[in-house]
Enzyme design. Structure first.
Site, PDB file in Angstrom:
ATOM      1  N   GLU A 116      -6.371  49.059-105.875  1.00  8.15           N
ATOM      2  CA  GLU A 116      -7.643  48.670-106.514  1.00  8.15           C
ATOM      3  C   GLU A 116      -8.208  47.457-105.799  1.00  8.15           C
ATOM      4  O   GLU A 116      -7.471  46.743-105.135  1.00  8.15           O
ATOM      5  CB  GLU A 116      -7.384  48.248-107.973  1.00  8.15           C
ATOM      6  CG  GLU A 116      -6.797  49.322-108.825  1.00  8.15           C
ATOM      7  CD  GLU A 116      -6.353  48.769-110.175  1.00  8.15           C
ATOM      8  OE1 GLU A 116      -6.772  47.660-110.560  1.00  8.15           O
ATOM      9  OE2 GLU A 116      -5.569  49.460-110.836  1.00  8.15           O
ATOM     10  N   LYS A 118      -9.227  43.674-105.385  1.00  4.68           N
ATOM     11  CA  LYS A 118      -8.865  42.425-106.053  1.00  4.68           C
ATOM     12  C   LYS A 118     -10.167  41.649-106.188  1.00  4.68           C
ATOM     13  O   LYS A 118     -10.646  41.038-105.232  1.00  4.68           O
ATOM     14  CB  LYS A 118      -7.840  41.658-105.226  1.00  4.68           C
ATOM     15  CG  LYS A 118      -7.369  40.399-105.921  1.00  4.68           C
ATOM     16  CD  LYS A 118      -6.215  39.781-105.159  1.00  4.68           C
ATOM     17  CE  LYS A 118      -5.712  38.503-105.794  1.00  4.68           C
ATOM     18  NZ  LYS A 118      -6.736  37.611-106.300  1.00  4.68           N
ATOM     19  N   ASP A 120     -12.934  39.053-106.900  1.00  2.00           N
ATOM     20  CA  ASP A 120     -12.943  37.596-106.869  1.00  2.00           C
ATOM     21  C   ASP A 120     -13.878  37.100-107.970  1.00  2.00           C
ATOM     22  O   ASP A 120     -14.976  36.624-107.726  1.00  2.00           O
ATOM     23  CB  ASP A 120     -13.422  37.116-105.497  1.00  2.00           C
ATOM     24  CG  ASP A 120     -13.051  35.665-105.272  1.00  2.00           C
ATOM     25  OD1 ASP A 120     -12.343  35.096-106.119  1.00  2.00           O
ATOM     26  OD2 ASP A 120     -13.475  35.109-104.246  1.00  2.00           O
ATOM     27  N   TYR A 232      -9.448  46.851-115.741  1.00  2.00           N
ATOM     28  CA  TYR A 232      -8.377  47.448-114.949  1.00  2.00           C
ATOM     29  C   TYR A 232      -7.025  47.577-115.622  1.00  2.00           C
ATOM     30  O   TYR A 232      -6.150  48.244-115.099  1.00  2.00           O
ATOM     31  CB  TYR A 232      -8.221  46.773-113.588  1.00  2.00           C
ATOM     32  CG  TYR A 232      -8.001  45.278-113.640  1.00  2.00           C
ATOM     33  CD1 TYR A 232      -9.034  44.417-113.311  1.00  2.00           C
ATOM     34  CD2 TYR A 232      -6.782  44.744-113.996  1.00  2.00           C
ATOM     35  CE1 TYR A 232      -8.861  43.048-113.351  1.00  2.00           C
ATOM     36  CE2 TYR A 232      -6.590  43.376-114.037  1.00  2.00           C
ATOM     37  CZ  TYR A 232      -7.632  42.529-113.716  1.00  2.00           C
ATOM     38  OH  TYR A 232      -7.460  41.184-113.758  1.00  2.00           O
ATOM     39  N   LYS A 321      -4.063  40.382 -99.447  1.00  2.00           N
ATOM     40  CA  LYS A 321      -5.245  39.533 -99.258  1.00  2.00           C
ATOM     41  C   LYS A 321      -5.905  39.861 -97.926  1.00  2.00           C
ATOM     42  O   LYS A 321      -5.248  39.926 -96.893  1.00  2.00           O
ATOM     43  CB  LYS A 321      -4.825  38.056 -99.245  1.00  2.00           C
ATOM     44  CG  LYS A 321      -4.212  37.593-100.542  1.00  2.00           C
ATOM     45  CD  LYS A 321      -5.246  37.126-101.524  1.00  2.00           C
ATOM     46  CE  LYS A 321      -5.616  35.684-101.254  1.00  2.00           C
ATOM     47  NZ  LYS A 321      -6.448  35.129-102.325  1.00  2.00           N
ATOM     48  N   CYS A 415     -43.796  17.783 -94.589  1.00  2.00           N
ATOM     49  CA  CYS A 415     -43.614  19.223 -94.414  1.00  2.00           C
ATOM     50  C   CYS A 415     -43.496  19.553 -92.926  1.00  2.00           C
ATOM     51  O   CYS A 415     -44.349  19.152 -92.140  1.00  2.00           O
ATOM     52  CB  CYS A 415     -44.804  19.966 -95.028  1.00  2.00           C
ATOM     53  SG  CYS A 415     -44.782  21.723 -94.653  1.00  2.00           S
ATOM     54  N   CYS A 418     -46.930  21.644 -92.027  1.00  2.00           N
ATOM     55  CA  CYS A 418     -48.284  21.090 -92.044  1.00  2.00           C
ATOM     56  C   CYS A 418     -48.312  19.563 -91.993  1.00  2.00           C
ATOM     57  O   CYS A 418     -49.384  18.971 -91.861  1.00  2.00           O
ATOM     58  CB  CYS A 418     -49.036  21.581 -93.278  1.00  2.00           C
ATOM     59  SG  CYS A 418     -48.339  20.935 -94.808  1.00  2.00           S
ATOM     60  N   CYS A 433     -43.607  21.118-100.611  1.00  2.00           N
ATOM     61  CA  CYS A 433     -44.898  20.853 -99.975  1.00  2.00           C
ATOM     62  C   CYS A 433     -45.964  21.418-100.908  1.00  2.00           C
ATOM     63  O   CYS A 433     -45.931  22.603-101.244  1.00  2.00           O
ATOM     64  CB  CYS A 433     -44.961  21.551 -98.624  1.00  2.00           C
ATOM     65  SG  CYS A 433     -46.619  21.583 -97.938  1.00  2.00           S
ATOM     66  N   CYS A 438     -51.091  24.988 -96.390  1.00  2.00           N
ATOM     67  CA  CYS A 438     -49.936  24.906 -95.476  1.00  2.00           C
ATOM     68  C   CYS A 438     -49.698  26.269 -94.809  1.00  2.00           C
ATOM     69  O   CYS A 438     -49.484  27.273 -95.496  1.00  2.00           O
ATOM     70  CB  CYS A 438     -48.705  24.477 -96.263  1.00  2.00           C
ATOM     71  SG  CYS A 438     -47.174  24.599 -95.332  1.00  2.00           S
TER      72      CYS A 438
HETATM   73  S1  IVH Z   1      -3.595  43.201-111.973  1.00  2.00           S
HETATM   74  C1  IVH Z   1       0.233  42.605-113.990  1.00  2.00           C
HETATM   75  N1  IVH Z   1      -5.748  44.052-110.813  1.00  2.00           N
HETATM   76  O1  IVH Z   1      -6.356  38.491-109.312  1.00  2.00           O
HETATM   77  C2  IVH Z   1      -1.109  42.807-113.467  1.00  2.00           C
HETATM   78  N2  IVH Z   1      -5.478  41.721-111.056  1.00  2.00           N
HETATM   79  O2  IVH Z   1      -3.399  36.723-108.695  1.00  2.00           O
HETATM   80  C3  IVH Z   1      -1.604  41.629-112.754  1.00  2.00           C
HETATM   81  N3  IVH Z   1      -7.350  40.402-110.193  1.00  2.00           N
HETATM   82  O3  IVH Z   1      -6.183  36.378-111.605  1.00  2.00           O
HETATM   83  C4  IVH Z   1      -3.016  41.637-112.425  1.00  2.00           C
HETATM   84  N4  IVH Z   1      -8.543  42.097-109.506  1.00  2.00           N
HETATM   85  O4  IVH Z   1      -6.603  38.681-112.745  1.00  2.00           O
HETATM   86  C5  IVH Z   1      -5.066  42.980-111.212  1.00  2.00           C
HETATM   87  N5  IVH Z   1      -7.621  44.987-109.792  1.00  2.00           N
HETATM   88  C6  IVH Z   1      -6.933  43.905-110.214  1.00  2.00           C
HETATM   89  C7  IVH Z   1      -7.422  42.594-110.035  1.00  2.00           C
HETATM   90  C8  IVH Z   1      -6.656  41.522-110.483  1.00  2.00           C
HETATM   91  C9  IVH Z   1      -8.492  40.783-109.592  1.00  2.00           C
HETATM   92  C10 IVH Z   1      -6.998  38.995-110.449  1.00  2.00           C
HETATM   93  C11 IVH Z   1      -6.010  38.745-111.527  1.00  2.00           C
HETATM   94  C12 IVH Z   1      -5.402  37.409-111.141  1.00  2.00           C
HETATM   95  C13 IVH Z   1      -5.462  37.472-109.677  1.00  2.00           C
HETATM   96  C14 IVH Z   1      -4.105  37.810-109.126  1.00  2.00           C
END
Ligand code: IVH
Length: 674
Positions: A116, A118, A120, A232, A321, A415, A418, A433, A438
């Protein structure tokens, strides 16, 4: 209406509205128009005003929280909200797997994995009791979070009541789910533009924007922010739980949550997982949100459970990551540009540096408050971040790398276009400005006008030339251009000039709301313009409306009301309106000249002519165009009708026959135009 009848109707409206907003925001497939939706909402609001006891926490009217937030009480999570171990390289994915494989019983059947994004954003924990959203909290320290229920209620993709659709699955009595709140990249850019335009500080990145918006004490402010929720996992429930992560995602989706369907994948081997991770890294900039990696999860939830956690991190999942989209380089200089409303924006000119395969030599410095706050100086080594197609931005300087010769940056006094003195009102971030003549503002206003009205073929260089040569001062001057004038410009030949003229003429068909938005009045983008157009119906009515009646329109604040009044009071704006009126743009809603209106019966239709007609082709062409139709030279799938005169040419005729395009004669054409 009697209380009992009102109660029944309110319940029905709540259910309908929740279903429609699910269709609209989550499925992107509304089945009623915005107007119909608003009418239902108005009806519910009216009932709730008459009988306040009918107000319910799952009422869609509560998305725009009217009561202040609960001051962030603390809530204990029903189970620890764990974070994840990281893998920064492909190899570390395999290392993670080797570690956990040892802990699995011998007879474990082959594993499968779910990958999935991650996200931010900010982790949130959402509680549903008998399907009703009753409590929402931040992650906090993983054990205890902050209660932000009212703020979360403003998020359109968060179901207030499950089931969201009449035949959706019934939820368990208690359900606590976990998800991530974020701001989509496109919304982030718009939000910052809006903030900057009203002289407010802008957010450095989507994550900060989401965090700042979610932890507002006033849910009204949160409601104005484009927050988005992805779900999720299930934290706890007393109902039947899916046994795999993949089914969990499907289940959450069926309940009405948004899941990251486009990215989520299930694999049977770790090699495939690793390959997908690497491939997604290449595509990360195509995602609609910021993701700092992917999460790899063992699909079987019982196995995840058996594996347990170490140091607050579950063993059954790992975060891959993406390499950082950041680089360090030298800030060579700062360039100042003038926006259409006169706001001065600083841009960093950088020693070119590659970030994730793209060379970056310019980056946003946001505004002068940001420069001062981070103490950014010319000559500094700076960290630059790039995400999606959003313009890269400076994160901050590396103070330790300073040699001593770095120069502080102070806002310009005049500016850059102008030369007029800039104004910087107390309490506002922006330096502005205010010179109405302008040139840079003229160029930007012109570009904005063409963007909003979909006039293609007028880039920045062309806009600059038009202004420099005095051919255009206000956008309405576009309607005084002709081929000869355009041919004076660099890079223009007959075809390009004609195309641009046609695009300018076509904009006359744009609806009133778009024209209103194109005027560039502060605070009036397309959404607000639609509200105003609906309310006032014409530009004249809007121009003469009192400040009070403007501010009385829902969604219009006192500042926007003031801006509108101020805009119409200026002579050059009044002149522009008159020029647009004379050119035939739509300055009112309804029948007068919108594409579907009575005097444009051929709107949306494309014609091709073959053979000899009773009048010259040009005459027929003008007639068709005056009724909103279009003429093209060759038959394609997009052709609506082939008009066949005497001795029709073979080619067009046969092609139309092959494609099944109706072939009509001149008489039939006349009937169509009536
Ligand atoms: S699962 C046991 N799935 O990323 C399950 N976390 O260090 C643990 N995060 O703050 C988390 N997207 O909340 C999971 N698809 C995703 C995620 C996700 C973002 C966040 C999570 C945590 C950090 C992980």
């Amino acid at each position: 209406m009697k209380l009992e009848a009102a109660r029944e109707r309110a319940a029905q409206l709540r259910e309908e509205l929740n279903m429609h907003s699910y269709r609209y925001y989550v499925l992107n497939s509304p089945i009623i128009s915005d107007g119909e939706f608003d009418a239902l909402m108005d009806e519910l609001r009216a009932l709730e005003t008459e009988y306040p006891e009918l107000k319910q926490p799952d009422s869609p009217t509560q998305r725009i929280g009217s009561t202040p937030s609960d001051g962030f009480e603390k809530v204990e999570h029903p189970a620890p909200i764990l974070s994840l171990d990281k893998a920064t390289q492909e190899g570390e994915i395999f290392a993670w797997h080797t570690r956990i494989a040892k802990l699995l019983p011998e007879n474990t059947s082959p594993l499968s994995y779910v990958v999935e994004p991650k996200f931010d954003g900010l982790t949130v924990v959402l509680h549903y009791t008998d399907g009703l959203f009753t409590l929402g909290a931040t992650r906090g320290n993983g054990q205890i979070g902050e209660k932000i229920t009212n703020n979360l209620r403003t998020i359109n993709t968060l179901p207030l009541r499950i089931p969201t659709t009449p035949n959706g699955p019934q939820p368990p009595g208690n359900l606590v789910i976990r998800g991530e709140v974020l701001i989509l990249l496109q919304d982030f850019e718009k939000l910052n533009e809006k903030l900057a335009e009203s002289g407010n500080a802008i957010f450095a990145n989507p994550r900060n924007a989401a965090a700042g918006s979610l932890r507002q004490l006033d849910p009204q402010i949160t409601a104005g922010r484009p927050l988005y929720l992805y779900a999720y996992s299930i934290v706890t429930t007393d109902g039947e739980v899916p046994t795999t992560q993949w089914e969990t995602l499907e289940y959450l989706k069926a309940l009405g949550f948004v899941i990251a369907e486009d990215v989520c994948r299930k694999f049977d081997t770790l090699e495939e997982v690793a390959r997908y991770c690497v491939a997604m890294n290449e595509k990360r900039n195509q995602l609609p949100y910021e993701a700092d990696g992917l999460v790899i999860k063992i699909n079987d939830l019982a196995i995840q459970e058996t594996l347990g956690a170490i140091g607050g991190r579950p063993r059954g999942a790992v975060a891959y990551k993406f390499p950082p989209q950041e680089a360090t380089t030298t800030l060579l200089d700062v360039e100042y540009s003038v926006g259409r409303t006169g706001t001065i924006t600083p841009t960093a000119l950088l020693e070119p540096v590659a970030i994730a395969g793209v060379t970056v030599s310019r980056a946003s410095l946001h505004n002068f408050d940001f420069i001062e706050e981070r103490d950014i100086r010319i000559g500094d080594r700076v960290v630059v971040h790039r995400a999606g197609d959003v313009i890269p931005y400076i994160v901050g300087p590396i103070i330790d790398a300073r040699a001593g010769a770095e120069q502080p940056i102070s806002p310009p006094e005049v500016c850059p276009s102008c030369g007029e003195a800039l104004v910087h009102p107390e309490g506002e971030v922006a330096y502005t400005c205010v010179n109405t003549t302008c040139p840079a503002q003229r160029v930007q206003k012109l570009i904005y006008f063409t963007h909003v009205l979909d006039i293609e073929g007028l880039g920045e260089r062309t806009a600059e030339q038009l202004v420099e040569r005095g051919l255009v001062t206000a956008p309405s001057d576009l309607y005084t251009l002709d081929r000869e004038k355009l041919l004076e410009l660099e890079g223009f030949a007959n075809k390009k000039a004609d195309n641009l003229l046609e695009a300018i003429a076509t904009a006359k068909k744009q609806p009133f709301a778009s024209v209103l938005a194109a005027l560039g009045i502060r605070g009036i983008g397309l959404t607000v313009a639609k509200l105003l157009a609906q309310h006032f119906n014409s530009l004249d009515a809007l121009a003469t409306a009192s400040e009070e009646s403007l501010a009385g329109v829902e969604g219009i604040g006192p500042i926007t009301a003031q801006n509108i009044k101020a805009w119409f009071s200026r002579k050059h704006n009044q002149e522009m309106v008159e020029k647009l009126r004379a050119a035939g743009l739509n300055l009112a809603t309804g029948e007068t000249g919108t594409p579907e209106s009575a005097d444009q019966p051929l709107a949306g239709l494309t014609f091709v002519i073959t053979g000899t007609l009773s009048q010259p082709r040009d005459t027929i062409k003008t007639w068709i165009e005056s009724l909103g139709g279009k003429i093209t030279g060759s038959v394609s799938k997009k052709t609506s009708y082939l008009i066949a005169g005497e001795d029709p040419g073979g080619n067009k005729y046969t092609k139309a026959q092959q494609l099944g395009i109706p072939i009509i004669d001149e008489a039939a054409l006349k009937t169509l135009g009536e």
